[in-house]
Scaffold this active site. Structure first.
Site, PDB file in Angstrom:
ATOM      1  N   SER A  44       0.846  -1.199   0.000  1.00  0.00           N
ATOM      2  CA  SER A  44       0.000   0.000   0.000  1.00  0.00           C
ATOM      3  C   SER A  44       0.877   1.244   0.000  1.00  0.00           C
ATOM      4  CB  SER A  44      -0.898   0.016   1.236  1.00  0.00           C
ATOM      5  OG  SER A  44      -1.654  -1.173   1.297  1.00  0.00           O
ATOM      6  N   GLU A  50       7.747   9.204   4.001  1.00  0.00           N
ATOM      7  CA  GLU A  50       9.140   9.324   4.400  1.00  0.00           C
ATOM      8  C   GLU A  50       9.316  10.078   5.708  1.00  0.00           C
ATOM      9  OE1 GLU A  50      10.584  11.268   0.890  1.00  0.00           O
ATOM     10  OE2 GLU A  50      10.311   9.507  -0.382  1.00  0.00           O
ATOM     11  N   GLY A  51       8.747  11.277   5.761  1.00  0.00           N
ATOM     12  CA  GLY A  51       9.144  12.255   6.767  1.00  0.00           C
ATOM     13  C   GLY A  51       8.775  11.982   8.205  1.00  0.00           C
ATOM     14  N   PHE A 117       8.958  20.352  11.141  1.00  0.00           N
ATOM     15  CA  PHE A 117       8.292  20.106   9.858  1.00  0.00           C
ATOM     16  C   PHE A 117       7.568  21.377   9.435  1.00  0.00           C
ATOM     17  CE2 PHE A 117       6.844  16.540   7.074  1.00  0.00           C
ATOM     18  CZ  PHE A 117       7.964  15.759   7.197  1.00  0.00           C
ATOM     19  N   GLN A 231      -3.049  18.942  -2.866  1.00  0.00           N
ATOM     20  CA  GLN A 231      -1.758  19.445  -2.393  1.00  0.00           C
ATOM     21  C   GLN A 231      -0.625  19.171  -3.390  1.00  0.00           C
ATOM     22  OE1 GLN A 231       0.430  17.793   1.319  1.00  0.00           O
ATOM     23  NE2 GLN A 231      -0.183  19.880   1.823  1.00  0.00           N
ATOM     24  N   HIS A 233       3.370  19.203  -3.482  1.00  0.00           N
ATOM     25  CA  HIS A 233       4.536  19.213  -2.606  1.00  0.00           C
ATOM     26  C   HIS A 233       5.658  19.941  -3.334  1.00  0.00           C
ATOM     27  CE1 HIS A 233       7.753  17.821  -0.022  1.00  0.00           C
ATOM     28  NE2 HIS A 233       6.911  17.167   0.739  1.00  0.00           N
ATOM     29  N   LEU A 243       9.229  11.568  -4.365  1.00  0.00           N
ATOM     30  CA  LEU A 243       9.268  12.617  -3.355  1.00  0.00           C
ATOM     31  C   LEU A 243      10.618  12.714  -2.654  1.00  0.00           C
ATOM     32  CD1 LEU A 243       7.534  14.667  -1.667  1.00  0.00           C
ATOM     33  CD2 LEU A 243       7.403  12.859   0.041  1.00  0.00           C
ATOM     34  N   GLU A 246       9.962  16.489   3.049  1.00  0.00           N
ATOM     35  CA  GLU A 246      10.060  17.780   3.708  1.00  0.00           C
ATOM     36  C   GLU A 246      11.049  17.729   4.888  1.00  0.00           C
ATOM     37  OE1 GLU A 246       6.300  19.880   3.861  1.00  0.00           O
ATOM     38  OE2 GLU A 246       6.560  20.046   6.022  1.00  0.00           O
ATOM     39  N   ARG A 277       3.366  23.902   2.581  1.00  0.00           N
ATOM     40  CA  ARG A 277       3.601  23.417   1.221  1.00  0.00           C
ATOM     41  C   ARG A 277       2.935  24.251   0.142  1.00  0.00           C
ATOM     42  NH1 ARG A 277       2.971  16.981   2.702  1.00  0.00           N
ATOM     43  NH2 ARG A 277       4.968  16.930   3.797  1.00  0.00           N
ATOM     44  N   HIS A 345       0.695  15.703  -4.766  1.00  0.00           N
ATOM     45  CA  HIS A 345       1.107  14.850  -3.658  1.00  0.00           C
ATOM     46  C   HIS A 345      -0.037  14.245  -2.848  1.00  0.00           C
ATOM     47  CE1 HIS A 345       3.699  13.406  -0.481  1.00  0.00           C
ATOM     48  NE2 HIS A 345       3.195  14.221   0.419  1.00  0.00           N
ATOM     49  N   ARG A 380      -3.064  20.457   3.978  1.00  0.00           N
ATOM     50  CA  ARG A 380      -2.634  19.577   5.064  1.00  0.00           C
ATOM     51  C   ARG A 380      -1.205  19.899   5.456  1.00  0.00           C
ATOM     52  NH1 ARG A 380       0.674  14.566   5.098  1.00  0.00           N
ATOM     53  NH2 ARG A 380       0.927  14.913   2.876  1.00  0.00           N
TER      54      ARG A 380
HETATM   55  C1  LIG Z   1       5.650   9.773  -1.265  1.00  0.00           C
HETATM   56  C2  LIG Z   1       4.756  10.120  -0.128  1.00  0.00           C
HETATM   57  C3  LIG Z   1       5.286  10.504   1.090  1.00  0.00           C
HETATM   58  C4  LIG Z   1       4.465  10.816   2.154  1.00  0.00           C
HETATM   59  N1  LIG Z   1       5.034  11.186   3.344  1.00  0.00           N
HETATM   60  C5  LIG Z   1       4.229  11.457   4.394  1.00  0.00           C
HETATM   61  C6  LIG Z   1       4.787  11.791   5.659  1.00  0.00           C
HETATM   62  O1  LIG Z   1       5.988  11.824   5.853  1.00  0.00           O
HETATM   63  N2  LIG Z   1       3.951  12.083   6.677  1.00  0.00           N
HETATM   64  C7  LIG Z   1       2.603  12.035   6.535  1.00  0.00           C
HETATM   65  O2  LIG Z   1       1.892  12.275   7.496  1.00  0.00           O
HETATM   66  N3  LIG Z   1       2.049  11.708   5.338  1.00  0.00           N
HETATM   67  C8  LIG Z   1       2.828  11.420   4.270  1.00  0.00           C
HETATM   68  N4  LIG Z   1       2.255  11.101   3.071  1.00  0.00           N
HETATM   69  C9  LIG Z   1       0.815  10.922   2.991  1.00  0.00           C
HETATM   70  C10 LIG Z   1       0.421   9.595   3.604  1.00  0.00           C
HETATM   71  O3  LIG Z   1       1.455   8.671   3.401  1.00  0.00           O
HETATM   72  C11 LIG Z   1      -0.838   9.025   2.994  1.00  0.00           C
HETATM   73  O4  LIG Z   1      -1.845   9.993   3.009  1.00  0.00           O
HETATM   74  C12 LIG Z   1      -1.310   7.829   3.777  1.00  0.00           C
HETATM   75  O5  LIG Z   1      -0.276   6.898   3.913  1.00  0.00           O
HETATM   76  C13 LIG Z   1      -2.507   7.176   3.139  1.00  0.00           C
HETATM   77  O6  LIG Z   1      -2.787   5.979   3.830  1.00  0.00           O
HETATM   78  P1  LIG Z   1      -4.126   5.194   3.560  1.00  0.00           P
HETATM   79  O7  LIG Z   1      -4.156   4.068   4.523  1.00  0.00           O
HETATM   80  O8  LIG Z   1      -5.262   6.137   3.563  1.00  0.00           O
HETATM   81  O9  LIG Z   1      -3.995   4.666   2.062  1.00  0.00           O
HETATM   82  P2  LIG Z   1      -2.918   3.673   1.333  1.00  0.00           P
HETATM   83  O10 LIG Z   1      -1.755   3.366   2.165  1.00  0.00           O
HETATM   84  O11 LIG Z   1      -2.688   4.266   0.000  1.00  0.00           O
HETATM   85  O12 LIG Z   1      -3.743   2.355   1.191  1.00  0.00           O
HETATM   86  C14 LIG Z   1      -4.846   2.232   0.335  1.00  0.00           C
HETATM   87  C15 LIG Z   1      -5.288   0.796   0.355  1.00  0.00           C
HETATM   88  O13 LIG Z   1      -6.525   0.658  -0.333  1.00  0.00           O
HETATM   89  C16 LIG Z   1      -6.477  -0.442  -1.178  1.00  0.00           C
HETATM   90  N5  LIG Z   1      -7.396  -0.208  -2.296  1.00  0.00           N
HETATM   91  C17 LIG Z   1      -7.518   0.916  -3.037  1.00  0.00           C
HETATM   92  N6  LIG Z   1      -8.463   0.747  -3.985  1.00  0.00           N
HETATM   93  C18 LIG Z   1      -8.954  -0.511  -3.843  1.00  0.00           C
HETATM   94  C19 LIG Z   1      -9.931  -1.275  -4.525  1.00  0.00           C
HETATM   95  N7  LIG Z   1     -10.620  -0.794  -5.576  1.00  0.00           N
HETATM   96  N8  LIG Z   1     -10.162  -2.538  -4.108  1.00  0.00           N
HETATM   97  C20 LIG Z   1      -9.457  -3.063  -3.065  1.00  0.00           C
HETATM   98  N9  LIG Z   1      -8.523  -2.378  -2.382  1.00  0.00           N
HETATM   99  C21 LIG Z   1      -8.279  -1.111  -2.768  1.00  0.00           C
HETATM  100  C22 LIG Z   1      -5.042  -0.545  -1.608  1.00  0.00           C
HETATM  101  O14 LIG Z   1      -4.730  -1.859  -1.989  1.00  0.00           O
HETATM  102  C23 LIG Z   1      -4.333  -0.159  -0.311  1.00  0.00           C
HETATM  103  O15 LIG Z   1      -4.178  -1.295   0.508  1.00  0.00           O
HETATM  104  C24 LIG Z   1       3.069  10.778   1.993  1.00  0.00           C
HETATM  105  C25 LIG Z   1       2.521  10.399   0.772  1.00  0.00           C
HETATM  106  C26 LIG Z   1       3.352  10.084  -0.285  1.00  0.00           C
HETATM  107  C27 LIG Z   1       2.731   9.718  -1.588  1.00  0.00           C
END
Ligand SMILES: Cc1cc2nc3c(=O)[nH]c(=O)nc-3n(C[C@H](O)[C@H](O)[C@H](O)COP(=O)(O)OP(=O)(O)OC[C@H]3O[C@@H](n4cnc5c(N)ncnc54)[C@H](O)[C@@H]3O)c2cc1C
Ligand code: SF4
Ligand code: FES
Lengths: 570, 246
Positions: A44, A50-51, A117, A231, A233, A243, A246, A277, A345, A380
């Site tokens: 996922s 990272e940060g 941050f 957003q 970045h 990425l 930050e 950002r 981002h 955010r």
């Molecule tokens: C490069 C990067 C760096 C980041 N760094 C930071 C940071 O340092 N600090 C911070 O606070 N935030 C950070 N963020 C933001 C943060 O990481 C994300 O907002 C957060 O991890 C999202 O988590 P989530 O559980 O909502 O979704 P995800 O981890 O994206 O998980 C989504 C899940 O849904 C499932 N899914 C999706 N669609 C379907 C479907 N149709 N059927 C079945 N399953 C499905 C996928 O398989 C996956 O398991 C960063 C984001 C990025 C992209």
């Protein structure tokens, strides 16, 4: 016919989804939880964060300042009661992660370290070197393996929410390995499907971030809230969009233009590299337009410079950045500045959900990046999102556990018909469709480039109106799509076409919501309406699906408790 | 100047139609020096043949899903550059030692079971209440297990492991490295529960010092070291009667 059936079904195996699943069984160990994910949970996109994760852990910090920073950062579009609840829960969740084994970086006394941050007035971002999301995700995933009540459906792709009599009772999912269509029923469904970055061409998001849960909820009649708030970045690597965290600036990195000047002094003089950002991304574009950016083979860029930090600090605190620099740019950040430019981002907007993750459809919940519980408003703050996944993942899991203890069992009768209809839709529209000439890749690329151009860092009415026309054309072309893969086994082309369908819907909502918000607030910067307009727009946009490509828009007042909207200066 | 091109051969296999895997050849533009093997696959899928199947997501070497065999070596395709192969051609096949599901997609359910079997979570005799705050842990204590916690479950080490190739009952490099990760964590007290799983797993004792796993690991994990250390632990604890049993 028998269907796999759960008390609570979580769609998504990222940080929010897994945290929610654990919260359900910890609230009531007798509940049976299903977890569906289109990739193995540890793939996922949380894995790429990272940060760090923000939480008030230090005596010199306070809930009030974390709340204030978040609300000011949101440009006053956050719901303040939600923010206040969030900041109180975040430290508890960070400690919970520690007890589960997250290798948080430590201070010499053995306590969890914090780093500065962007937009945070004090040091409160906990981190595990610069692979925070990776460590958090593997920690919760591995911890989840100890709960026999959590039953996983890995590599199963959800195509539809089953809604009966206004209540969500499960999903239809394709088991990717066998190609089988399954109805999976549950008394409550939690959407935790993550972000939608692939709607844009230049993004930090992985291939799986296609807004599926947002589109699924939208189709089920739930509103999508504040979707114009996208957003950008400031520091993505040109070409790949990978990425650069930050935390590089948090640890003291400089952003410089081609004259070697720390140009942020003109935009956020008091915060410099630690400004929020949205403002830094606009500053960079403004500098580019003034001819003060570097020109490279993949467009304009700035320098992010950490050379003065020295190798020891870099290796201790930013080892992954050094690795990314080496692998993907061929530089050593100890000796070379890093080329960076603004990159799509994160989605502040999302499925309209309340403080416990409940949506207006009973039995349907949402958490994590796919949800909008009112925490992030117009912008955010970095490191609030991982904490959001924990806090609201847990809250949503607890709320769903409570809800199902009194909810009626799901009757299997209507499910069979719904499964049949959904199977037929996908077979007729894609798998067995004979005609059509449009390629998925071509439509997807045109959508992504159009979104970059029309709904990027700066927006105008003209650009957005033009974008609505392009999206209309892409919809028509989508009707003529042809897929070449008719196999039932691991048909990734079928997944791509379903994702494209979701993304087009999300793109439409972003564009129409942005067109209607005639002001500039947070990440939504309109050149034709450069000022914030609290009179008219201290409100959430809620978009509902119609039969047209344009949604019906409603507005809802922002909830203000203790922090009066003020001019946002840094 | 004529456009640079590169030849990519990829395994095709659909169990419903094919009795065995075959290679299909594609000739594609190598338009940018920054292109990786995964970009080549994505080009093929978008522009040439939409039915080619493979896994990927993060394209930054951290999600662990894009492992394949590239010219005979297990690689993360998102981090393997075309320029390192050009003007030669590239042959992409699925990871060795795993059943093929389709094209370049392998079946890794076996690993998922093994991962669970080593109890990859913190085990404590007495859980500390959340109100008591964090366990104290120093950076030096983290150094003890740090490398083993870097595993992204990409399966390259299993593809390279001669023992796993012969006997899939062997727990394998990553699972043992992860068990080690928890055993070495100052917060954990579960070593005794994990050691028997490893000691009784077929194959542990066949593992030699070859260390192919550590060579191919893209994340600097040294599973070979984990295996040797674990052997030492298990023999001390289970074979010597007066060994350290806590
Ligand atoms: C490069 C990067 C760096 C980041 N760094 C930071 C940071 O340092 N600090 C911070 O606070 N935030 C950070 N963020 C933001 C943060 O990481 C994300 O907002 C957060 O991890 C999202 O988590 P989530 O559980 O909502 O979704 P995800 O981890 O994206 O998980 C989504 C899940 O849904 C499932 N899914 C999706 N669609 C379907 C479907 N149709 N059927 C079945 N399953 C499905 C996928 O398989 C996956 O398991 C960063 C984001 C990025 C992209
Ligand atoms: S030990 Fe290395 S090669 Fe093996 S699965 Fe983990 S990261 Fe991949
Ligand atoms: S695509 Fe994630 S590791 Fe290569």
């Amino acid at each position: 016919m028998d269907f796999e059936s759960y008390d609570v079904l979580v769609v998504g195996g990222g940080l929010a989804g897994i945290r929610a699943a654990i919260a359900v069984v910890e609230t009531n160990p007798s509940l049976k939880v299903g977890m569906v994910s289109k990739v193995y949970p540890m793939r996922s996109h949380t894995v790429s964060a990272e940060g760090g994760a923000a939480a008030v852990l230090r005596p010199e910090d306070s809930y009030e300042t974390h709340a204030y920073d978040t609300i000011k950062g949101s440009d006053y579009l956050a719901d303040q009661d939600v923010v206040e609840a969030f900041v109180r829960e975040a430290p508890i969740e960070v400690i919970q992660m520690e007890h589960w084994g997250c290798p948080w970086s430590r201070d010499p006394d053995g306590k969890i370290s914090v780093r500065p941050f962007g937009g945070m007035t004090t040091w409160r971002t906990c981190f595990a070197a610069d692979k925070t999301g990776f460590h958090m995700l593997h920690t919760v995933f591995q911890t989840s393996l100890k709960y026999p009540q959590i039953h996983r459906h890995d590599e199963a792709f959800v195509t539809k929410l089953l809604v009966e009599d206004g209540r969500c009772v499960g999903v239809v999912a394709i088991d990717m390995r066998s190609g089988r269509f399954d109805a999976i029923t549950a008394k409550a469904v939690i959407l935790a499907t993550g972000g939608m970055g692939r709607v844009y061409a230049f993004t930090t998001n992985g291939n799986i971030c296609t807004g599926d849960g947002m589109a699924l909820a939208y189709r089920a009649g739930v509103g999508l809230k504040d979707m114009e708030m996208v957003q950008f970045h400031p520091t993505g690597l040109p070409f790949t969009g990978i990425l650069i965290t930050e935390a590089v600036r948090g640890e003291g990195g400089y952003l410089t233009n081609k004259d070697g000047e720390r140009f942020l002094k003109r935009y956020v003089p008091n915060k410099m590299e630690l400004g929020p950002r949205d403002i830094i991304s606009r500053a960079m574009i403004t500098e580019f337009e003034a001819g003060r950016g570097f020109e490279g083979p993949h467009g304009k860029y700035m320098h992010l410079d950490v050379r003065h930090l020295g190798e020891a600090v870099i290796d201790r605190k930013l080892p992954f950045m050094r690795e990314l620099g080496r692998e993907f740019v061929g530089i050593d950040i100890v000796h070379d500045p890093i080329p960076v430019r603004p990159v799509m981002h994160y989605m502040m907007g999302g499925v309209d959900a309340n403080i416990s993750g409940a949506t207006p459809v009973s039995g349907l919940y949402a958490a994590g990046e796919c949800a909008n519980v009112g925490l992030n408003g117009g912008n955010r703050l970095g490191s609030n999102s991982l904490s959001e996944c924990l806090v609201f993942g847990a809250a949503t899991g607890r709320a769903a556990a409570d809800y199902v203890s009194s909810a009626k069992a799901v009757s299997a009768n209507p499910i069979e018909g719904m499964l049949k209809d959904e199977t037929k839709r996908i077979e007729m529209d894609y798998l067995e469709k004979k005609s059509g000439e449009e390629r998925i890749g071509a439509i997807r690329e045109d959508m992504q480039l159009s979104m970059d151009a029309g709904a990027g860092v700066f927006r105008t009415r003209e650009g957005l109106e033009n974008l609505t026309k392009q999206l209309g054309k892409l919809r028509d072309r989508f009707g003529r799509i042809k897929i070449e893969d008719s196999s039932r086994t691991f048909n990734t082309e079928l997944m791509s076409v379903l994702e494209l369908d979701y993304m087009l819907e999300v793109a439409e909502v972003i564009t129409y919501s942005a067109l209607a918000r005639e002001e500039s607030r947070g990440a939504h910067a309109r050149r034709d309406f450069p000022e914030r307009d609290d009179e008219k727009f201290l409100k959430h946009t809620i978009a509902f699906r119609t039969d047209e490509i344009s949604p019906r828009l409603e507005y809802r007042d922002v909830r203000i408790t203790n922090f009066k909207p003020q001019a946002r200066a840094y | 100047m004529a456009e640079k091109r590169i030849t990519v051969r990829a395994t095709r296999f659909d169990p419903a139609k094919d009795s065995e895997p075959r290679l299909q050849s594609y000739d594609i533009p190598f338009s940018d020096d920054s292109m990786v093997v995964l970009d080549a696959l994505n080009y093929i899928k978008s522009h040439v043949d939409g039915s080619l199947s493979y896994r990927w997501s993060c394209r930054m070497g951290i999600c662990g899903s894009c492992g394949m065999t590239v010219n005979g070596t297990p690689k993360l395709t998102c981090s393997a550059f075309l320029r390192d192969y050009w003007p030669g051609s590239i042959t992409i096949t699925p990871l060795n030692n795993f059943p093929i599901v389709r094209d370049l997609v392998v079946d890794m359910e076996d690993f998922m079971e093994k991962l669970k079997s080593i109890k990859p979570w913190i085990i404590r005799k007495q859980e500390m209440p959340l109100g008591a705050g964090e366990h104290r842990q120093t950076m030096e204590q983290i150094d003890d297990f740090r490398q083993f916690s870097q595993c992204i479950n990409c399966m390259l080490c299993y593809a390279a492991c001669p023992v796993y190739g012969l006997d899939d009952k062997f727990l394998g490099p990553a699972a043992i490295a992860l068990a080690r990760r928890y055993n070495l964590d100052s917060r954990d007290q579960g070593t005794k529960e994990r050691l028997p799983v490893i000691a009784h797993s077929d194959g542990v004792w066949e593992c030699s010092f070859v260390g192919e796993c550590s060579v191919v690991c893209p994340k600097g994990v040294d599973p070979a070291k984990a295996i040797q250390q674990t052997k030492l632990d298990t023999s001390v604890r289970f074979i010597l009667p007066y060994g350290n049993r806590e």
